[in-house]
Motif scaffolding. Structure first.
Motif, PDB file in Angstrom:
ATOM      1  N   SER A   1      11.484 -73.171 -14.391  1.00 32.86           N
ATOM      2  CA  SER A   1      12.653 -73.115 -14.911  1.00 32.86           C
ATOM      3  C   SER A   1      13.521 -74.355 -15.412  1.00 32.86           C
ATOM      4  O   SER A   1      12.716 -75.430 -14.956  1.00 32.86           O
ATOM      5  CB  SER A   1      13.847 -72.329 -13.778  1.00 32.86           C
ATOM      6  OG  SER A   1      14.097 -73.344 -12.760  1.00 32.86           O
TER       7      SER A   1
ATOM      8  N   TYR B   1      26.044 -78.435 -18.233  1.00 36.19           N
ATOM      9  CA  TYR B   1      25.638 -77.521 -17.140  1.00 36.19           C
ATOM     10  C   TYR B   1      23.809 -77.928 -17.147  1.00 36.19           C
ATOM     11  O   TYR B   1      23.265 -78.179 -18.059  1.00 36.19           O
ATOM     12  CB  TYR B   1      25.535 -76.303 -17.830  1.00 36.19           C
ATOM     13  CG  TYR B   1      24.971 -75.390 -16.862  1.00 36.19           C
ATOM     14  CD1 TYR B   1      25.594 -74.480 -15.847  1.00 36.19           C
ATOM     15  CD2 TYR B   1      23.350 -74.819 -16.786  1.00 36.19           C
ATOM     16  CE1 TYR B   1      25.097 -73.803 -14.753  1.00 36.19           C
ATOM     17  CE2 TYR B   1      23.046 -74.029 -16.050  1.00 36.19           C
ATOM     18  CZ  TYR B   1      23.633 -73.309 -15.041  1.00 36.19           C
ATOM     19  OH  TYR B   1      23.192 -72.586 -14.050  1.00 36.19           O
TER      20      TYR B   1
ATOM     21  N   GLU C   1      23.128 -83.323 -22.096  1.00 37.41           N
ATOM     22  CA  GLU C   1      22.617 -82.371 -23.185  1.00 37.41           C
ATOM     23  C   GLU C   1      23.060 -83.290 -24.357  1.00 37.41           C
ATOM     24  O   GLU C   1      23.894 -83.966 -24.497  1.00 37.41           O
ATOM     25  CB  GLU C   1      23.290 -81.027 -23.053  1.00 37.41           C
ATOM     26  CG  GLU C   1      22.997 -80.296 -21.729  1.00 37.41           C
ATOM     27  CD  GLU C   1      24.131 -79.355 -21.364  1.00 37.41           C
ATOM     28  OE1 GLU C   1      24.295 -78.090 -21.937  1.00 37.41           O
ATOM     29  OE2 GLU C   1      25.269 -79.654 -20.690  1.00 37.41           O
TER      30      GLU C   1
ATOM     31  N   VAL D   1      16.962 -78.155 -22.464  1.00 37.19           N
ATOM     32  CA  VAL D   1      16.669 -76.885 -22.129  1.00 37.19           C
ATOM     33  C   VAL D   1      17.398 -75.752 -23.244  1.00 37.19           C
ATOM     34  O   VAL D   1      16.789 -75.117 -23.483  1.00 37.19           O
ATOM     35  CB  VAL D   1      17.197 -76.545 -20.989  1.00 37.19           C
ATOM     36  CG1 VAL D   1      17.476 -74.954 -20.700  1.00 37.19           C
ATOM     37  CG2 VAL D   1      16.704 -77.412 -19.870  1.00 37.19           C
TER      38      VAL D   1
ATOM     39  N   LYS E   1      13.808 -72.253 -21.231  1.00 37.66           N
ATOM     40  CA  LYS E   1      14.179 -71.283 -22.033  1.00 37.66           C
ATOM     41  C   LYS E   1      13.232 -71.076 -23.182  1.00 37.66           C
ATOM     42  O   LYS E   1      12.272 -70.172 -23.082  1.00 37.66           O
ATOM     43  CB  LYS E   1      15.616 -71.471 -22.517  1.00 37.66           C
ATOM     44  CG  LYS E   1      16.736 -71.385 -21.509  1.00 37.66           C
ATOM     45  CD  LYS E   1      17.970 -71.421 -21.976  1.00 37.66           C
ATOM     46  CE  LYS E   1      19.140 -71.891 -20.888  1.00 37.66           C
ATOM     47  NZ  LYS E   1      19.805 -70.651 -20.238  1.00 37.66           N
TER      48      LYS E   1
END
Ligand code: PMP
Length: 480
Positions: free
Chosen positions: A166, A194, A261, A296, A324
């Motif tokens: 994951s 996140y 990110e 991700v 993902k």
């Protein structure tokens, strides 16, 4: 009556009316087509040549009752009346009654290249028939083949792959590698980010209002370089000064890593202000730290102009994490780093039973081939740009839209009840989402205040799909 006069009059209307501000634009827009169209009839889904077989399983209500009794009380669902999806094909989902929905969100949740893509399904079935085993104990070509193919998609010396199950695991591992490599403990992450749901990543995840953050020692949250809500507008280097301040005043002067990110996903599709990442990377490297790019959501061609989101910022990370879209729905994640950094794990025994097992890596390889064969990066760029243009035209038409942003198929639409104060329009967001679902379009939501639509479709989304999505949003907003 001029647009601005109308706007002022509407602002003076009753509280009930002004709660749903969606009057016609106060400014003139280039996109006259969208602006001037007042939809009378509800838009119709583009044609699609597939009818699912009748569904005979339990109803949505029965499933909901079971979920409430047997699943975690913390899980949530979208929509007042949650959707029971029983089948997926490319960019569409089907509910228990065979009704078709355009999936404008599932591209992030799971399926980069489309629901149940036949090439990926076949790769999974073929490998399952042959062998499913642990990743590490024996040799198997599926694992090595995918590692090689993945490494070829990354720039520079980013050539060593660690597989995980994951995105959370990938970020946990990346932070651990950085701590072992540098001998430092301190990690800097960006507010509103996140990064996962285990303790280390929940520490790095800086979204206290969303309850995603769990305080961890040695994790510092830097000011978010948010061009829409941030203090310094689009001045990236100004925001990056906070990273330097954290290093100077919050640590011993050395840090293990900076994680970010390229476009914040859960945080509401926030594009980092230009120049931020390169300035932050400079500060972190001077403090001996490694730079981790969390791809991700933004990886695997989603942003259209590049295969990886960080590339648009002109930076070269030391570690890249992904999940993902990598496996089109199969549980798979990865950490890619340089041979020199990867070596640090030889001092430990890092063992992951299923991370990158033969079945998941067979799926991963098939995904890469589909992205190339179907030119999905180009599609994300072309259709994503068209979608963004049309959404921007909606912003000219409805004052409730405060901002439209993002790249390719990673787009956000932020709703506000007052453009100047940027007051989050939370109720309106939920209302529009529900209405759009009834018209046959599924979109996501997120953001610090839960008032941003997240539009992240599978990469096979067409121009007709994009038009339908915008028409459905237009139709809904015109009736609020
Ligand atoms: N990083 C980012 C940017 C994410 O969006 C997510 C999931 N929303 C994760 C990490 C965690 O991934 P996973 O849910 O696969 O653990």
């Amino acid at each position: 009556m001029t647009g601005s006069l109308l706007a002022r009059l509407l602002r003076r209307s009753s509280p009930q009316q002004s709660r749903f501000i969606c009057q016609r634009s106060i400014s003139q827009s280039a996109a006259e087509r969208t602006k001037e169209t007042v939809s009378v009839e509800p838009p119709v889904l583009p044609a699609f040549d597939y009818v699912p077989p009748p569904y005979s399983g339990p109803s949505g209500d029965e499933i909901l009752a079971k979920r409430k009794e047997y699943l975690s009380p913390s899980i949530m669902h979208f929509y007042k009346s949650p959707l029971n999806v029983v089948e997926g094909k490319r960019q569409y989902l089907f509910d228990e009654n065979g009704r078709r929905y355009l999936d404008g969100f599932g591209g992030i949740a799971t399926v980069g290249c489309g629901h149940c893509h036949p090439d990926v399904v076949e790769a999974i079935i073929e490998q399952t028939k042959k062998l499913q085993h642990s990743t590490v104990l024996y040799l198997n070509h599926a694992v090595a083949d995918f590692a090689e193919a993945l490494a070829s998609k990354l720039p520079g010396d980013l050539k060593v792959v660690f597989f995980t199950n994951s995105g959370t695991e990938a970020n946990e591992l990346a932070m651990m590698i950085a701590r072992l490599y540098t001998g430092c403990h301190d990690i800097i992450s960006v507010r509103n980010s996140y990064h996962g749901n285990a303790s280390g990543t929940m520490g790095a995840t800086a979204q206290s209002i969303w309850k995603f953050n769990v305080v961890q020692s040695g994790v510092h949250h830097a000011v978010n370089p948010d061009p829409y809500r941030g203090l310094f507008g689009s001045d990236g280097p100004k925001y990056a000064k906070d990273v330097q301040d954290i290093i100077n005043f919050g640590t011993s002067g050395n840090v293990a890593a900076f994680i970010s990110e390229a476009i914040q996903g859960v945080g509401g599709i926030v594009e980092l202000a230009p120049g931020y990442l390169s300035a932050a990377y400079d500060s972190v490297r001077k403090a001996g730290g490694l730079c981790i790019a969390d791809e991700v959501q933004s990886g695997f061609a989603r942003t259209g102009s590049n295969f990886w989101g960080f590339e648009a910022h002109g930076v070269q990370p030391d570690i890249v994490t992904m999940a993902k879209g990598i496996g089109n729905g199969i549980p798979l994640g990865a950490v890619v780093t340089t041979p020199e950094i990867a070596k640090v794990l030889t001092r430990r025994s890092y063992f992951n039973t299923f991370g990158g097992n033969p079945v998941c890596t067979a799926a991963g390889l098939a995904v890469l081939k589909v992205i190339e064969k179907e030119k999905l990066q180009e599609n994300a760029f072309v259709v994503g740009s068209h979608l963004k243009e049309r959404l921007k035209a909606l912003k000219d038409k409805y004052e409730v839209i405060g901002d439209v942003r993002g790249q390719g198929f990673m787009l956000g639409v932020e709703l506000v009840t007052d453009r100047e104060l940027k007051t989050p329009a939370k109720e309106e967001t939920l209302h529009v989402m529900d209405q759009m679902k009834d018209l046959g379009v599924l979109i996501g939501k997120g953001g610090y205040y839960g008032n941003v639509f997240r539009i992240t479709p599978p990469l096979c989304f067409t121009k007709e799909d994009a038009d339908f999505l915008v028409d459905a949003m237009d139709y809904t907003l015109s009736r609020m």
